[in-house]
Design a protein around this motif. Structure first.
Motif, short mmCIF file in Angstrom:
data_model
loop_
_atom_site.label_atom_id
_atom_site.label_comp_id
_atom_site.label_asym_id
_atom_site.label_seq_id
_atom_site.Cartn_x
_atom_site.Cartn_y
_atom_site.Cartn_z
N MET A 1 0.84 -1.18 0.00
CA MET A 1 0.00 0.00 0.00
C MET A 1 0.88 1.24 0.00
SD MET A 1 -2.57 1.51 2.85
CE MET A 1 -1.30 2.42 3.67
N GLY A 2 0.53 2.23 -0.80
CA GLY A 2 1.28 3.47 -0.83
C GLY A 2 0.60 4.54 -0.01
N THR A 3 1.36 5.19 0.84
CA THR A 3 0.87 6.30 1.64
C THR A 3 1.79 7.46 1.35
OG1 THR A 3 0.09 4.82 3.36
CG2 THR A 3 0.43 7.10 3.99
N TRP A 4 1.25 8.58 0.84
CA TRP A 4 2.11 9.68 0.46
C TRP A 4 1.91 10.93 1.29
CZ3 TRP A 4 -1.36 7.33 -2.86
CH2 TRP A 4 -2.54 8.01 -3.12
N ASP A 5 0.87 10.97 2.10
CA ASP A 5 0.66 12.13 2.98
C ASP A 5 -0.30 11.69 4.08
OD1 ASP A 5 0.99 14.68 3.94
OD2 ASP A 5 0.22 15.69 2.16
N THR A 6 -0.77 12.64 4.87
CA THR A 6 -1.58 12.27 6.04
C THR A 6 -3.07 12.52 5.87
OG1 THR A 6 -1.15 14.44 7.01
CG2 THR A 6 0.33 12.65 7.65
N GLY A 7 -3.51 13.02 4.73
CA GLY A 7 -4.93 13.29 4.52
C GLY A 7 -5.76 12.03 4.38
N PRO A 8 -7.07 12.14 4.53
CA PRO A 8 -7.95 10.96 4.46
C PRO A 8 -7.88 10.20 3.15
CG PRO A 8 -9.13 12.82 5.40
CD PRO A 8 -7.81 13.34 4.91
N PHE A 9 -7.53 10.86 2.04
CA PHE A 9 -7.45 10.19 0.75
C PHE A 9 -6.01 10.07 0.25
CE2 PHE A 9 -11.91 11.34 0.79
CZ PHE A 9 -12.50 10.22 0.21
#
Length: 143
Positions: A1-9
């Motif tokens: 899974m890629g997570t690029w920032d902290t926002g909900p999307f």
């Protein structure tokens, strides 16, 4: 899974959920959101749909007083229906489960500052989603 920032999307899973909402018929969008919230509340063990539940909660919170608009870069492009008020309660319950899950989405934030921002976002969403306290009519006393 890629997570690029902290926002909900701001992760692959939530972005995919936004795409699923866009592809769904308008009358089916509420059911998709309700389903992911209920499955997150009822889940035992690992919360497999936590990222989607946070995204769903953000969409609901955006319609509440004090709610912030959803980032349209990764969120759904099509308009959401007006959600019934009972979804606020479900969204808050789902977020409570996610906040308490040490192995959930918060664990994807390696940088401690990202983790703090993620938790702050969840706290803000919960504050917006919390139903207003019931008002009690006071007696009109005249001298």
């Amino acid at each position: 899974m890629g997570t690029w920032d902290t926002g909900p999307f701001d992760n692959d899973t939530a972005a995919d959920f936004a795409n699923a909402l866009d592809e769904a018929e308008p009358e089916a969008r509420e059911a998709l959101i309700r389903g992911v919230l209920i499955r997150t509340i009822d889940a035992t063990g690992y919360l497999t749909e936590a990222e989607e539940a946070v995204a769903a909660a953000a969409l609901i919170a955006a319609q509440c007083p004090g709610g912030e608009p959803v980032d349209m870069s990764y969120g759904p492009e099509k308009p959401m229906p007006v959600f019934p008020s009972d979804l606020r309660v479900l969204a808050d319950e789902a977020l409570a489960r996610i906040v308490d899950d040490e192995d959930g989405p918060a664990s994807n934030r390696v940088d401690p500052e990202d983790w703090k921002q993620w938790r702050a976002i969840l706290t803000r969403l919960r504050a917006v989603l919390a139903p207003p306290p019931p008002s009690i009519a006071l007696f009109d006393v005249q001298p």
